[in-house]
Design a protein around this motif. Structure first.
Motif, PDB file in Angstrom:
ATOM      1  N   ASP A 180       0.835  -1.212   0.000  1.00 20.41           N
ATOM      2  CA  ASP A 180       0.000   0.000   0.000  1.00 20.41           C
ATOM      3  C   ASP A 180       0.863   1.253   0.000  1.00 20.41           C
ATOM      4  OD1 ASP A 180      -2.030  -1.840   0.224  1.00 20.41           O
ATOM      5  OD2 ASP A 180      -2.337  -1.517   2.366  1.00 20.41           O
ATOM      6  N   ASP A 202      -0.101   1.392  -4.102  1.00 17.52           N
ATOM      7  CA  ASP A 202      -1.476   1.107  -3.704  1.00 17.52           C
ATOM      8  C   ASP A 202      -2.444   1.215  -4.879  1.00 17.52           C
ATOM      9  OD1 ASP A 202      -3.218   0.520  -1.367  1.00 17.52           O
ATOM     10  OD2 ASP A 202      -4.244   2.290  -2.153  1.00 17.52           O
ATOM     11  N   ARG A 203      -3.465   0.361  -4.842  1.00 10.83           N
ATOM     12  CA  ARG A 203      -4.364   0.313  -5.980  1.00 10.83           C
ATOM     13  C   ARG A 203      -5.222   1.565  -6.121  1.00 10.83           C
ATOM     14  NH1 ARG A 203      -7.542  -3.778  -3.080  1.00 10.83           N
ATOM     15  NH2 ARG A 203      -9.571  -2.884  -2.688  1.00 10.83           N
ATOM     16  N   GLU A 236      -0.425  -2.673  -7.936  1.00 12.51           N
ATOM     17  CA  GLU A 236      -1.528  -3.570  -7.587  1.00 12.51           C
ATOM     18  C   GLU A 236      -2.857  -2.983  -8.032  1.00 12.51           C
ATOM     19  OE1 GLU A 236      -1.382  -4.216  -3.324  1.00 12.51           O
ATOM     20  OE2 GLU A 236      -2.574  -2.447  -2.962  1.00 12.51           O
TER      21      GLU A 236
HETATM   22 CA    CA Z   1      -4.535  -2.467  -0.184  1.00 12.73          CA
END
Ligand code: CA
Ligand code: C2E
Ligand code: CA
Ligand code: CA
Length: 279
Positions: A180, A202-203, A236
């Protein structure tokens, strides 16, 4: 107006009550979940930018609560962390992930490497590195093929002891990834003082890539700084072709997300390894 105010308050209270009851329910069930074999793992592939080959697998915890149905990790992990239940649950997840990984290799498959999440709460357990070393020895997991994902919060709270634990783990050959990345107290300065190998962007940043020039700038900057520090970067939550194109353009090393694959059960993972799928 007074009338309405009171009614809103009652709604608010009722809402809170439901939340508190749900939490209590989960807490009670969580205590018995390990002994009841209610947890299992799924694995999400991580893909190399250049080849599209699967490089590694992230183990993700799932809970099939008998009278609560499938409860999402986003709901039960915070409850488990708050109560401390995450410590034995997290150790179970690490042991089970290593066991599965070693089994794949024993079947002649090549799963690459394995990533396992470690909660900040686990990170504070004394002798964490020794406990992890025991699990590796017990399962026959090669330390250099394991990567632990930790958050910035876990490291920043007790920097010196966290640094010692990470040094110990790195000494065993275990890789360390910051999960993250960009959502916590990001300071690249502290990274230079820790044996970190990888950053996972982080996404939330990846999801915003398509329509936010600011997020695109952030992602690009993280990748450039990481490269300058000799770190690998994983993006991600990659969901769209245009996100993929952007990540190709900035030479992000590895990618993970629904565009490639959702997390899969172990037998589906094995099938993917057998087929040598490129995603
Ligand atoms: Ca996450
Ligand atoms: P995380 O470590 O950031 O894991 C990534 C989460 O994003 C996973 O959710 C994964 O299924 C999801 N994801 C992957 N690709 C995509 C995508 O393209 N789009 C979207 N929208 N989501 C995607 P999951 O499995 O529900 O886990 C949620 C969080 O729960 C994890 O976030 C992690 O913080 C925690 N968690 C899961 N398993 C474990 C565990 O074994 N131990 C600990 N301590 N935490 C865990
Ligand atoms: Ca993770
Ligand atoms: Ca993450």
């Amino acid at each position: 107006a007074k009338q309405r105010g009171r009614r809103n308050w009652q709604c608010y209270e009722a809402g809170m009550g439901a939340q508190v009851r749900r939490r209590q329910f989960l807490l009670g069930r969580l205590r018995r979940a390990l002994a009841g074999n209610e947890f299992f793992l799924v694995f999400q592939p991580r893909v190399a930018l250049a080849s599209g080959a699967v490089r590694s697998w992230e183990a993700l915890l799932r809970w099939d609560c008998p009278d609560g149905g499938a409860v999402s990790p986003d709901e039960f992990i915070p409850v488990a962390e708050e109560s401390g239940a995450i410590v034995p649950i997290g150790e179970w997840a690490l042991r089970e992930a290593c066991r599965q990984f070693v089994e794949w290799r024993a079947q002649g498959l090549d799963p690459g490497s394995l990533a396992v999440n470690l909660s900040p709460r686990q990170f504070a357990v004394p002798q964490l590195a020794e406990r992890i070393a025991d699990i590796l020895a017990e399962t026959g997991m090669p330390p250099t093929l394991l990567e632990l994902e930790i958050t910035e919060t876990a490291v920043m709270e007790e920097f010196d002891s966290a640094a010692r634990t990470l040094e110990h783990l790195a000494g065993l050959g275990v890789g360390i990834a910051i999960d993250d990345f960009g959502t916590g107290y990001s300071s690249l300065a502290y990274l230079r003082r820790l044996p970190v190998d990888k950053l996972k962007i982080d996404r939330s940043f990846i999801g915003a890539l398509d329509d936010s020039p600011h997020d695109a700038a952030i992602v690009r900057t993280i990748i450039e700084l990481a490269r300058a520090l000799g770190l690998t970067v994983v993006a991600e939550g990659v969901e769209t072709e245009s996100q993929l194109r952007f990540l190709h353009g900035v030479l992000c090393h590895e990618m993970q997300g629904y565009l490639f694959s959702r997390p899969l059960c172990p037998s589906a993972c094995a099938q993917m390894m057998r087929d040598g799928v490129r995603l």
